[in-house]
Design an enzyme around this catalytic site. Sequence first.
Site, PDB file in Angstrom:
ATOM      1  N   HIS A   1       1.471 -13.306 -18.990  1.00 16.13           N
ATOM      2  CA  HIS A   1       1.724 -12.142 -19.863  1.00 16.13           C
ATOM      3  C   HIS A   1       1.334 -10.817 -19.193  1.00 16.13           C
ATOM      4  CE1 HIS A   1       2.764 -14.657 -23.231  1.00 16.13           C
ATOM      5  NE2 HIS A   1       1.592 -15.243 -23.257  1.00 16.13           N
TER       6      HIS A   1
ATOM      7  N   ASP B   1       5.599 -22.675 -20.169  1.00 13.56           N
ATOM      8  CA  ASP B   1       4.616 -22.432 -21.235  1.00 13.56           C
ATOM      9  C   ASP B   1       5.355 -22.224 -22.564  1.00 13.56           C
ATOM     10  OD1 ASP B   1       1.520 -21.213 -21.408  1.00 13.56           O
ATOM     11  OD2 ASP B   1       2.881 -20.362 -22.904  1.00 13.56           O
TER      12      ASP B   1
ATOM     13  N   HIS C   1       4.970 -19.891 -24.588  1.00 11.87           N
ATOM     14  CA  HIS C   1       5.210 -18.457 -24.813  1.00 11.87           C
ATOM     15  C   HIS C   1       6.029 -17.843 -23.681  1.00 11.87           C
ATOM     16  CE1 HIS C   1       1.404 -19.569 -26.848  1.00 11.87           C
ATOM     17  NE2 HIS C   1       1.955 -18.903 -27.846  1.00 11.87           N
TER      18      HIS C   1
ATOM     19  N   ASP D   1       0.818 -25.643 -23.752  1.00 10.85           N
ATOM     20  CA  ASP D   1       0.761 -25.360 -25.196  1.00 10.85           C
ATOM     21  C   ASP D   1       2.077 -25.778 -25.865  1.00 10.85           C
ATOM     22  OD1 ASP D   1       1.994 -23.272 -23.840  1.00 10.85           O
ATOM     23  OD2 ASP D   1       0.603 -21.733 -24.562  1.00 10.85           O
TER      24      ASP D   1
HETATM   25  C1  6XA Z   1      -1.873 -14.422 -29.443  1.00 10.39           C
HETATM   26  C2  6XA Z   1      -1.437 -15.666 -28.734  1.00 10.39           C
HETATM   27  C3  6XA Z   1      -1.436 -15.504 -27.274  1.00 10.39           C
HETATM   28  C4  6XA Z   1      -0.739 -16.640 -26.598  1.00 10.39           C
HETATM   29  C5  6XA Z   1      -1.258 -16.828 -25.227  1.00 10.39           C
HETATM   30  C6  6XA Z   1      -0.550 -17.893 -24.484  1.00 10.39           C
HETATM   31  N1  6XA Z   1      -3.221 -14.101 -29.287  1.00 10.39           N
HETATM   32  N2  6XA Z   1       0.365 -17.529 -23.637  1.00 10.39           N
HETATM   33  O1  6XA Z   1      -0.767 -19.070 -24.562  1.00 10.39           O
HETATM   34  O2  6XA Z   1       1.031 -18.389 -22.865  1.00 10.39           O
HETATM   35 ZN    ZN Z   2       1.247 -19.966 -23.966  1.00  6.38          ZN
END
Ligand code: 6XA
Ligand code: ZN
Length: 345
Positions: free
Chosen positions: A160, A196, A198, A285
């Site tokens: 991110h 991932d 996200h 995840d």
């Molecule tokens: C909001 C969720 C962040 C997701 C982080 C993540 N606090 N990114 O796993 O791949």
């Molecule tokens: Zn993630």
Amino acid sequence: MKIIYSDRHRLHHGDKEMYRGQLVPCFEKPERADFVYDAVKARKLGPILEPKEFPVSAIERVHSPRYIRFLEKAWDLWTAQGNTNDALPAVWPVRGFRDDVEPEHFAGKLGLYSYDSGTPLMAGTWAAAKTGADIALTAQQLVTGGERAAFALSRPPGHHAGPDFLGGYCFVNNAAVAAQGFRDNGAQRVVVLDVDYHHGNGTQSIFYERSDVMFVSIHGDPRTEYPFFLGHANEIGNNEGVGYNKNYPLPAGSSNALWFDALGDAVRRINEYRADALVISLGVDTFADDPISKFQLREPEYLKLGAQIAALNLPTVFILEGGYAVAEIGHNVAHVLQGFEDAVS
Ligand code: 6XA
Ligand code: ZN
């Protein structure tokens, strides 16, 4: 495969993150890496090596110098105001605000260089993030040097983090640093495949106008899933980069059949690109029991994912990203790596 690890990840240990209007214990915690370490060790997936140290200039190949200067000094600036707790941002320059003038006040600086309130920064954050990049670069250098694959067992995660912003538990984009490392060591074309849950908005942003690094991501649809503001199917790249960004947003709750359909299409595109090297943003995840995500992968799927990555037949660096079902994260990561190893040997 060789595994690169340092216990300096422990220097980053966030206390609380903002979640559903409350400060709750951080999901992204040191135990995550401990479980992965234990699982890869127990399975004897390969020797576990310390990273080499690289100059900060290697990180500045993908992050702006002003952002890196901020990360280096952020904790000192924050504590100079008398604070002892983790720093979390509370104000951001959205549309119409200026981002070209760095505010003098720390609250403004932190807002300028971040995009969410879930990513606490503390005394050891920069040291841990720097070591994470060193781990990614050490893995890349081993693979450039002839290893078939290496695993960068690092945290905090990175996908991110953009050219000049942190968020989503990420500070330095380890996958982008590794991809750039491949380019700087002779690879003409590099693929970052992000599996991932996200969308890897930071990696996409870093390479969006480039054709020499293709970004491919399978993730929860941003209309309902974090990070919400990037990751749609019609983001195909810009300028030189048109055609070299591919997103597969899938509905929350998608079946494994749908997920592997997307992977199959991604594999086809990656083969067409004729890359010299591959970086995998390996978040688990996507696990059926993950507490903050909504896909349905389990052991058989992780083994199959590893095998399909191996079939791409490219020098490969795996980089740890998300995964919050802490007790299972180690097995899930190990199954992907095992599936890969079984398919190459
Ligand atoms: C909001 C969720 C962040 C997701 C982080 C993540 N606090 N990114 O796993 O791949
Ligand atoms: Zn993630």
